[in-house]
Design an enzyme around this catalytic site. Structure first.
Site, PDB file in Angstrom:
ATOM      1  N   GLY A 206       0.894  -1.313  -0.200  1.00 27.27           N
ATOM      2  CA  GLY A 206       0.170  -0.008   0.006  1.00 27.27           C
ATOM      3  C   GLY A 206       0.978   1.158  -0.101  1.00 27.27           C
ATOM      4  O   GLY A 206       1.969   1.209  -0.258  1.00 27.27           O
TER       5      GLY A 206
ATOM      6  N   PHE B  20       1.856   3.207   2.574  1.00 29.72           N
ATOM      7  CA  PHE B  20       2.505   3.528   3.612  1.00 29.72           C
ATOM      8  C   PHE B  20       3.563   2.257   3.844  1.00 29.72           C
ATOM      9  O   PHE B  20       4.301   2.370   4.783  1.00 29.72           O
ATOM     10  CB  PHE B  20       1.862   3.803   4.696  1.00 29.72           C
ATOM     11  CG  PHE B  20       1.334   5.142   4.865  1.00 29.72           C
ATOM     12  CD1 PHE B  20       1.793   6.311   4.260  1.00 29.72           C
ATOM     13  CD2 PHE B  20      -0.151   5.269   5.100  1.00 29.72           C
ATOM     14  CE1 PHE B  20       1.266   7.472   4.428  1.00 29.72           C
ATOM     15  CE2 PHE B  20      -0.624   6.388   4.839  1.00 29.72           C
ATOM     16  CZ  PHE B  20      -0.178   7.636   4.550  1.00 29.72           C
TER      17      PHE B  20
ATOM     18  N   VAL C 284       2.718  -5.666   3.588  1.00 25.16           N
ATOM     19  CA  VAL C 284       2.219  -6.368   4.570  1.00 25.16           C
ATOM     20  C   VAL C 284       2.600  -7.815   4.191  1.00 25.16           C
ATOM     21  O   VAL C 284       2.355  -8.280   3.224  1.00 25.16           O
ATOM     22  CB  VAL C 284       0.744  -6.182   4.769  1.00 25.16           C
ATOM     23  CG1 VAL C 284       0.091  -7.024   5.997  1.00 25.16           C
ATOM     24  CG2 VAL C 284       0.186  -4.789   5.205  1.00 25.16           C
TER      25      VAL C 284
ATOM     26  N   ASP D 119      -9.052   7.418   7.212  1.00 33.41           N
ATOM     27  CA  ASP D 119      -8.854   6.518   5.939  1.00 33.41           C
ATOM     28  C   ASP D 119      -9.719   5.367   5.941  1.00 33.41           C
ATOM     29  O   ASP D 119      -9.241   4.277   5.635  1.00 33.41           O
ATOM     30  CB  ASP D 119      -7.297   6.262   5.922  1.00 33.41           C
ATOM     31  CG  ASP D 119      -7.110   5.932   4.323  1.00 33.41           C
ATOM     32  OD1 ASP D 119      -7.743   5.972   3.422  1.00 33.41           O
ATOM     33  OD2 ASP D 119      -5.952   5.224   4.263  1.00 33.41           O
TER      34      ASP D 119
END
Length: 521
Positions: free
Chosen positions: A207, A209, A212, A329
């Site tokens: 994503g 930021f 994962v 968000d």
């Protein structure tokens, strides 16, 4: 053209001994011509000796202008000693200066006739050539140097600048690392992690930021969110939110630890949480059609988690008060599903906490994902207070409920999964396109007429429309959404075989056990 003629004339006048009268001495003879002499007694021959018998020139020359229709003579006469003229019996063009052609030759009256066509020969490089020829050679040499050296210098300059910028960037990163605070693991002690390090198994998502990963800690699967160093602020914000008092809730992702991994310029910032194999709600909806019970379970858990974030929880024994939290968000990608379809909310990199009497910190309004931005964010009209930010979350909640409803099999044929506004504006909307669609035209995702024919879905549509109301103050709260969906889940039964909605009649208990009637449904 006239300028070239003047150059040739000047060179000739300085280097050639002009003999204007007949002499009885013997020597080299050349044809004589001067375009400036127009009288009938202009000399036609020139002896290349002075009256005392001293040789002034050994060769003949001619200059002319070669136009498209004819050759116009400029000058003819004697030429100084020039090795390039030796052995040339004909006057053939050797070079051109300012549109004026030039030739020289070796022999009496050899310049009487000229040949304008060039021949291949060595360039004139003698010290006795006229100044204009020397000047042309210098210009060509300078041009050659410019064309060969300047590009090399330019490339070297660019390389030096890029190297300097790279070194400066590396130095800034190093200084940034030097200021980075050390964060100890929260749930696991440093010795535990050192003895049993995490093993990254599979990349599950990437994503804005970070990425994962599915990882293994001891014999347990965990999720590791890895932030690059430049996103340190988001990493620290998530830790701060997870570490607030009383944040251990079923519908909020369970946080385990935060760590720095690596050293010097290779530092990575890790956030370790509980792992859920089903992944995000967005991923689930892409490959799964929901039943009515699936929809109610996911929606209720999601609303319950959002309501818990928005609520201020008072202090209790051994625990401080939990402040209200705005997610900022909220979207289907930030809602994770457990194996039993219990929803839990994740990704708090943009979240804000609102403690009574304290400044919430940086409250930049234009954050989040464009297609989930509320109208007041898109038009820049947000008030920077707690309630305003909580209502922004509720607008996004309405869009996520629409995503759930569009993939439910009680609505007849279920179409392919689409994000909110994807049908209206495509998969990658710009900020300007969202402003025009949501703020100016007040468009919302399509709700089909057939959906209103099912009582339970019709009630859910009312809840969705109140969540994404253009007037922020008219929107439902997260607690209100949770209550409405809980009522639907308990009082409405949908037969999956007939896809009809029928009121539930198997409710046993006293009147006090019956769900309270919500007048807004």
């Amino acid at each position: 053209m006239k300028f070239g003629v003047m150059i040739i004339a000047f060179a000739v006048s300085q280097q050639i001994c002009a003999v204007d009268s007949e002499t009885e001495t013997t020597g080299r003879k050349c044809a004589k011509y001067n375009h400036k002499c127009t009288s009938d007694d202009c000399p036609t021959e020139e002896v290349c000796q002075d009256p005392k018998g001293v040789t002034k020139a050994s060769f003949c020359y001619a200059s002319w202008i070669n136009t498209s229709s004819e050759i116009q003579l400029v000058m003819k006469g004697c030429w100084l000693n020039d090795k390039s003229c030796t052995g040339l019996s004909k006057c053939v063009r050797t070079h051109t200066v300012k549109h004026v052609d030039f030739c020289c030759c070796d022999g009496d009256m050899c310049n009487s006739e000229i040949e304008a066509n060039p021949i291949e020969q060595l360039p004139i490089t003698t010290t006795s050539e006229p100044g204009i020829v020397r000047k042309t050679g210098d210009e060509q040499l300078l041009r050659t140097i410019m064309y060969s050296i300047v590009p090399i210098i330019g490339v070297c300059f660019i390389v030096v600048v890029v190297f300097w910028m790279w070194r400066r960037h590396q130095r800034n990163i190093y200084m940034y690392h030097q200021q980075l605070p050390t964060v100890d693991p929260i749930s696991a002690t440093p010795s535990e992690i050192a003895l049993c390090p995490l093993q990254l198994i599979e990349l599950r998502a990437r994503g804005r930021f970070g990425s994962v990963w599915k990882a293994q800690l001891h014999n347990e699967n965990v999720a590791v969110k890895i932030f690059p160093l430049q996103d340190k602020h988001s990493w620290m914000t998530e830790q701060e939110i997870y570490n607030l008092p009383q944040m251990n809730h079923e519908n909020v992702l369970h946080f385990m630890a935060a760590e720095k991994r690596g050293d010097n310029l290779n530092i990575e910032l890790w956030l370790i949480t509980e792992f859920h194999e089903k992944g995000s709600l967005c991923d689930c909806l892409k490959g799964r059609i929901l039943t009515w019970s699936d929809l109610c379970k996911i929606a209720e858990g999601m609303a319950r988690g959002l309501a818990y974030l928005h609520d201020e929880i008072p202090a209790s024994k051994g625990s401080d008060a939990k402040p209200a939290i705005a997610h900022r968000d909220f979207k289907s990608k930030n809602v994770l599903l457990k194996n039993d379809l219990t929803a839990c909310i994740a990704d708090f990199g943009l979240a804000l906490k609102f403690e009574p009497g304290k400044n919430p910190g940086e409250t930049h309004g234009l954050v989040g994902t464009r297609r989930y931005m509320a109208p007041e964010i898109l038009e820049g009209a947000i008030c920077f207070n707690r309630d305003a930010f909580l209502r922004i979350d509720m607008y996004a909640c309405g869009l996520v409920l629409w995503e759930l409803m569009a993939r439910c099999n009680v609505l007849g044929d279920v179409e392919e999964y689409q994000l909110p506004y994807e049908e209206e504006i495509g998969p990658h909307p710009s900020l300007e396109e969202m402003q025009d669609l949501v703020v100016l035209r007040k468009v919302r995702p399509i709700i089909k007429d057939i959906w209103h024919t099912h009582p339970g879905v019709a009630q859910l549509i009312c809840t969705i429309e109140e969540c994404w109301d253009h007037d922020a103050e008219a929107r439902l709260s997260a607690a209100g959404v949770e209550e409405r969906i809980a009522v639907l889940a308990r009082t409405v039964n949908i037969s999956t075989s007939t896809n009809h909605l029928v009121p539930s009649v198997a409710i046993i208990g006293t009147e006090e056990d019956m769900p309270a009637k919500d007048s807004s449904i």
